[in-house]
Design a protein around this motif. Structure first.
Motif, PDB file in Angstrom:
ATOM      1  N   LEU A   1      38.418  40.526  44.102  1.00  0.00           N
ATOM      2  CA  LEU A   1      37.599  40.786  45.288  1.00  0.00           C
ATOM      3  C   LEU A   1      38.419  40.653  46.568  1.00  0.00           C
ATOM      4  O   LEU A   1      38.301  41.459  47.490  1.00  0.00           O
ATOM      5  CB  LEU A   1      36.413  39.816  45.328  1.00  0.00           C
ATOM      6  CG  LEU A   1      35.310  40.047  44.292  1.00  0.00           C
ATOM      7  CD1 LEU A   1      34.279  38.929  44.368  1.00  0.00           C
ATOM      8  CD2 LEU A   1      34.645  41.399  44.518  1.00  0.00           C
ATOM      9  N   ARG A   2      39.260  39.597  46.624  1.00  0.00           N
ATOM     10  CA  ARG A   2      40.092  39.418  47.811  1.00  0.00           C
ATOM     11  C   ARG A   2      41.062  40.589  47.983  1.00  0.00           C
ATOM     12  O   ARG A   2      41.353  41.018  49.106  1.00  0.00           O
ATOM     13  CB  ARG A   2      40.893  38.112  47.718  1.00  0.00           C
ATOM     14  CG  ARG A   2      40.089  36.826  47.561  1.00  0.00           C
ATOM     15  CD  ARG A   2      39.280  36.445  48.779  1.00  0.00           C
ATOM     16  NE  ARG A   2      37.974  37.085  48.803  1.00  0.00           N
ATOM     17  CZ  ARG A   2      36.949  36.735  48.021  1.00  0.00           C
ATOM     18  NH1 ARG A   2      37.082  35.737  47.156  1.00  0.00           N
ATOM     19  NH2 ARG A   2      35.797  37.362  48.116  1.00  0.00           N
ATOM     20  N   ALA A   3      41.560  41.118  46.859  1.00  0.00           N
ATOM     21  CA  ALA A   3      42.469  42.270  46.928  1.00  0.00           C
ATOM     22  C   ALA A   3      41.752  43.476  47.510  1.00  0.00           C
ATOM     23  O   ALA A   3      42.301  44.219  48.331  1.00  0.00           O
ATOM     24  CB  ALA A   3      43.023  42.589  45.543  1.00  0.00           C
ATOM     25  N   GLU A   4      40.502  43.698  47.086  1.00  0.00           N
ATOM     26  CA  GLU A   4      39.725  44.826  47.617  1.00  0.00           C
ATOM     27  C   GLU A   4      39.432  44.650  49.102  1.00  0.00           C
ATOM     28  O   GLU A   4      39.334  45.628  49.848  1.00  0.00           O
ATOM     29  CB  GLU A   4      38.420  44.947  46.840  1.00  0.00           C
ATOM     30  CG  GLU A   4      38.612  45.390  45.385  1.00  0.00           C
ATOM     31  CD  GLU A   4      37.309  45.400  44.605  1.00  0.00           C
ATOM     32  OE1 GLU A   4      36.281  45.015  45.192  1.00  0.00           O
ATOM     33  OE2 GLU A   4      37.339  45.780  43.425  1.00  0.00           O
TER      34      GLU A   4
ATOM     35  N   ASP B   1      49.726  36.155  49.778  1.00  0.00           N
ATOM     36  CA  ASP B   1      50.307  34.871  50.168  1.00  0.00           C
ATOM     37  C   ASP B   1      49.242  33.929  50.726  1.00  0.00           C
ATOM     38  O   ASP B   1      49.313  32.711  50.515  1.00  0.00           O
ATOM     39  CB  ASP B   1      51.445  35.069  51.166  1.00  0.00           C
ATOM     40  CG  ASP B   1      50.963  35.682  52.479  1.00  0.00           C
ATOM     41  OD1 ASP B   1      50.125  36.593  52.439  1.00  0.00           O
ATOM     42  OD2 ASP B   1      51.434  35.245  53.546  1.00  0.00           O
ATOM     43  N   ALA B   2      48.223  34.470  51.406  1.00  0.00           N
ATOM     44  CA  ALA B   2      47.146  33.624  51.922  1.00  0.00           C
ATOM     45  C   ALA B   2      46.314  33.057  50.777  1.00  0.00           C
ATOM     46  O   ALA B   2      45.911  31.888  50.803  1.00  0.00           O
ATOM     47  CB  ALA B   2      46.255  34.424  52.873  1.00  0.00           C
ATOM     48  N   ILE B   3      46.059  33.867  49.752  1.00  0.00           N
ATOM     49  CA  ILE B   3      45.283  33.395  48.596  1.00  0.00           C
ATOM     50  C   ILE B   3      46.026  32.284  47.873  1.00  0.00           C
ATOM     51  O   ILE B   3      45.446  31.239  47.538  1.00  0.00           O
ATOM     52  CB  ILE B   3      45.004  34.570  47.643  1.00  0.00           C
ATOM     53  CG1 ILE B   3      44.135  35.623  48.332  1.00  0.00           C
ATOM     54  CG2 ILE B   3      44.333  34.086  46.365  1.00  0.00           C
ATOM     55  CD1 ILE B   3      43.992  36.903  47.550  1.00  0.00           C
TER      56      ILE B   3
ATOM     57  N   ILE C   1      47.973  30.138  39.101  1.00  0.00           N
ATOM     58  CA  ILE C   1      48.711  31.035  40.001  1.00  0.00           C
ATOM     59  C   ILE C   1      49.079  32.318  39.278  1.00  0.00           C
ATOM     60  O   ILE C   1      49.004  33.418  39.848  1.00  0.00           O
ATOM     61  CB  ILE C   1      49.957  30.329  40.543  1.00  0.00           C
ATOM     62  CG1 ILE C   1      49.570  29.127  41.413  1.00  0.00           C
ATOM     63  CG2 ILE C   1      50.829  31.304  41.332  1.00  0.00           C
ATOM     64  CD1 ILE C   1      48.684  29.477  42.579  1.00  0.00           C
ATOM     65  N   SER C   2      49.475  32.212  38.028  1.00  0.00           N
ATOM     66  CA  SER C   2      49.834  33.402  37.257  1.00  0.00           C
ATOM     67  C   SER C   2      48.633  34.327  37.086  1.00  0.00           C
ATOM     68  O   SER C   2      48.738  35.544  37.265  1.00  0.00           O
ATOM     69  CB  SER C   2      50.379  32.983  35.887  1.00  0.00           C
ATOM     70  OG  SER C   2      50.649  34.118  35.085  1.00  0.00           O
ATOM     71  N   SER C   3      47.478  33.765  36.750  1.00  0.00           N
ATOM     72  CA  SER C   3      46.272  34.573  36.545  1.00  0.00           C
ATOM     73  C   SER C   3      45.819  35.235  37.836  1.00  0.00           C
ATOM     74  O   SER C   3      45.484  36.427  37.861  1.00  0.00           O
ATOM     75  CB  SER C   3      45.143  33.695  35.991  1.00  0.00           C
ATOM     76  OG  SER C   3      45.489  33.153  34.746  1.00  0.00           O
ATOM     77  N   VAL C   4      45.810  34.482  38.925  1.00  0.00           N
ATOM     78  CA  VAL C   4      45.379  35.008  40.217  1.00  0.00           C
ATOM     79  C   VAL C   4      46.312  36.122  40.691  1.00  0.00           C
ATOM     80  O   VAL C   4      45.867  37.188  41.139  1.00  0.00           O
ATOM     81  CB  VAL C   4      45.316  33.870  41.255  1.00  0.00           C
ATOM     82  CG1 VAL C   4      45.189  34.414  42.671  1.00  0.00           C
ATOM     83  CG2 VAL C   4      44.148  32.932  40.941  1.00  0.00           C
ATOM     84  N   SER C   5      47.624  35.894  40.579  1.00  0.00           N
ATOM     85  CA  SER C   5      48.601  36.891  41.039  1.00  0.00           C
ATOM     86  C   SER C   5      48.481  38.183  40.233  1.00  0.00           C
ATOM     87  O   SER C   5      48.512  39.286  40.790  1.00  0.00           O
ATOM     88  CB  SER C   5      50.020  36.330  40.927  1.00  0.00           C
ATOM     89  OG  SER C   5      50.182  35.180  41.719  1.00  0.00           O
ATOM     90  N   ALA C   6      48.352  38.041  38.916  1.00  0.00           N
ATOM     91  CA  ALA C   6      48.265  39.232  38.063  1.00  0.00           C
ATOM     92  C   ALA C   6      47.024  40.054  38.382  1.00  0.00           C
ATOM     93  O   ALA C   6      47.088  41.285  38.487  1.00  0.00           O
ATOM     94  CB  ALA C   6      48.273  38.814  36.594  1.00  0.00           C
TER      95      ALA C   6
ATOM     96  N   TYR D   1      45.255  40.078  41.188  1.00  0.00           N
ATOM     97  CA  TYR D   1      45.376  40.638  42.537  1.00  0.00           C
ATOM     98  C   TYR D   1      46.271  41.878  42.525  1.00  0.00           C
ATOM     99  O   TYR D   1      45.914  42.934  43.060  1.00  0.00           O
ATOM    100  CB  TYR D   1      45.944  39.580  43.472  1.00  0.00           C
ATOM    101  CG  TYR D   1      46.077  40.036  44.919  1.00  0.00           C
ATOM    102  CD1 TYR D   1      45.091  39.731  45.839  1.00  0.00           C
ATOM    103  CD2 TYR D   1      47.188  40.755  45.350  1.00  0.00           C
ATOM    104  CE1 TYR D   1      45.194  40.143  47.171  1.00  0.00           C
ATOM    105  CE2 TYR D   1      47.298  41.174  46.668  1.00  0.00           C
ATOM    106  CZ  TYR D   1      46.313  40.858  47.576  1.00  0.00           C
ATOM    107  OH  TYR D   1      46.432  41.278  48.875  1.00  0.00           O
ATOM    108  N   LEU D   2      47.443  41.756  41.907  1.00  0.00           N
ATOM    109  CA  LEU D   2      48.408  42.857  41.920  1.00  0.00           C
ATOM    110  C   LEU D   2      47.888  44.057  41.136  1.00  0.00           C
ATOM    111  O   LEU D   2      48.173  45.207  41.492  1.00  0.00           O
ATOM    112  CB  LEU D   2      49.741  42.378  41.351  1.00  0.00           C
ATOM    113  CG  LEU D   2      50.474  41.340  42.216  1.00  0.00           C
ATOM    114  CD1 LEU D   2      51.717  40.839  41.497  1.00  0.00           C
ATOM    115  CD2 LEU D   2      50.851  41.926  43.574  1.00  0.00           C
ATOM    116  N   GLU D   3      47.131  43.810  40.095  1.00  0.00           N
ATOM    117  CA  GLU D   3      46.568  44.919  39.321  1.00  0.00           C
ATOM    118  C   GLU D   3      45.610  45.744  40.181  1.00  0.00           C
ATOM    119  O   GLU D   3      45.671  46.981  40.190  1.00  0.00           O
ATOM    120  CB  GLU D   3      45.849  44.380  38.089  1.00  0.00           C
ATOM    121  CG  GLU D   3      45.253  45.473  37.217  1.00  0.00           C
ATOM    122  CD  GLU D   3      44.548  44.919  35.990  1.00  0.00           C
ATOM    123  OE1 GLU D   3      43.911  45.707  35.275  1.00  0.00           O
ATOM    124  OE2 GLU D   3      44.632  43.699  35.758  1.00  0.00           O
TER     125      GLU D   3
END
Length: 415
Positions: free
Chosen positions: A106-109, A115-117, A159-164, A166-168
């Motif tokens: 949601l934050r990505a959208e 970096d803020a997340i 962090i790994s789950s959130v980053s993946a 977001y980037l997807e």
């Protein structure tokens, strides 16, 4: 400590497993950690959210209902999730971070920077650990080490789950945006803008970049230097445009369409800033027009750039007004071959032709011409006399000077 705690095969891991099987709670400072964290979760969540709003401007700009809902909810969920880890004295699994992944998507959208997340999660984690470790004493060292192992492992997976996630989502969105922008740029350059919503006015630029010293060679360093140069120039273009610029660039230059409402002075400054940021000379030919005039402007700026290059003009911004004579004389006509033939006697004397070009470019200044060619001014004077003798045209005569200029332009225009 983190590796031992997460592994479960070292002495600490065995002890934790045995304690968990015996139903013993992990305690520190005289209190069971899991129960303490659950009890403090509501208050800790409010403190974490308040700090996020104070320290991260992008979170302060989110709707209040979102902050109080999804943001606060994911903070409290993560706290309670880690309390479960401490209670069962077993690391979390990657599959347990679904809510965090959904929140990151949601934050990505919404366009919240990654970096803020990640900073927000680190702030929450640090505050949670301070709460857990408060009042710990030397006798608590074994429990401290075990809890720290779980904590580091939990953070790594989180962090790994959130980053993946977001980037997807960003990759999908960027691909869609790039496709839409590419389609609009193609439509603008072909004049087929039906179904699109172009800006009312564009600056059309043909760009040429000199190579950066770091681009020498064919290795990874050269490729990185080329990409860095393009990225820096695009950044300057975006700063000047009313909205992100449309670009088709490689390491040597290309075309840019800037949604644009400013004037020519800003474009002149843009070229200078692009050259400074990329640390290379930048040459640009430009025209300002509406969407319907873009195809013609693209063709015209390409011709202007070609004339500038052929004439050996210095880097900078050029308009049609800067090359009017060259532009007009280079148009196809029956006079071109005749004009070019005026300099045919110099075909076997390339040093005389180079001298003539530089001499005219230096406004008939022998010293400046000599400095540019690395010869003595007297040598320039001798060569100019030879040019006059061979062609019958003397640069000192105004009429002959015009013919010499026209003849050089004609030579450049012909194949």
């Amino acid at each position: 400590a983190g590796g031992t705690a997460a592994g479960g095969t070292a002495a600490g891991g065995t002890a934790r497993g045995g304690a968990a099987l015996n139903g013993a709670a992990l305690r520190m400072a005289g209190r069971p950690l899991a129960a303490h964290l659950r009890a403090r979760a509501p208050q800790l969540t409010r403190r974490v959210v308040a700090r996020l709003l104070a320290e991260l401007p992008v979170y302060a700009e989110l709707p209040q209902e979102e902050v109080a809902g999804d943001i606060a909810g994911i903070v409290q969920h993560s706290l309670r999730q880690f309390a479960d880890v401490l209670e069962r004295r077993r690391p979390a699994g990657p599959e347990e971070f679904g809510r965090q992944r959904d929140s990151a998507a949601l934050r990505a959208e919404e366009g919240v920077p990654l970096d803020a997340i990640l900073t927000a999660y680190q702030i929450g984690a640090a505050m949670a650990w301070d709460e857990l470790a408060a009042g710990a004493e030397p006798a608590d060292l074994p429990a401290f080490q075990e809890a720290l192992g779980y904590f580091l492992d939990f953070q790594r997976l989180l962090i790994s789950s959130v980053s993946a996630a977001y980037l997807e989502v960003r990759q999908i969105l960027d691909s869609q945006e790039h496709g839409g922008r590419h389609a609009l740029m193609t439509a603008l350059m072909t004049g087929e803008t039906a179904g699109h919503r172009p800006a009312p006015r564009y600056a059309v630029l043909a760009l040429a970049f000199a190579p950066h010293p770091d681009e020498a060679g064919a290795g990874q360093r050269a490729r990185i230097a080329a990409r860095r140069k393009i990225r820096r120039i695009r950044t300057v273009l975006d700063e000047v445009a009313d909205e992100p610029a449309f670009t088709a660039l490689d390491s040597s230059g290309g075309t840019a369409l800037l949604p644009y409402s400013a004037g020519w002075d800003v474009l002149h400054d843009l070229v200078a800033r692009a050259a400074k940021c990329a640390d290379v000379p930048v040459t640009a030919a430009a025209e300002i027009t509406g969407p319907a005039g873009i195809p013609a402007a693209v063709a015209q700026t390409a011709e202007i750039m070609d004339l500038v290059r052929r004439a050996g003009r210095p880097p900078g911004l050029y308009r049609l007004a800067d090359v009017l004579l060259d532009y007009q004389l280079s148009r196809p006509s029956g006079a071109l071959p005749g004009l070019a033939a005026l300099l045919a006697p110099l075909d076997r004397k390339p040093e005389l032709l180079r001298t003539l070009e530089r001499y005219l470019a230096c406004d008939l200044d022998r010293r400046a011409t000599g400095a540019a060619l690395h010869v003595h001014p007297n040598t320039v004077a001798y060569r100019v006399r030879r040019i006059s003798a061979l062609t019958g045209l003397d640069p000192a005569r105004p009429g002959d000077l015009q013919l010499l200029h026209a003849a050089l332009i004609a030579r450049r225009a012909l194949p």
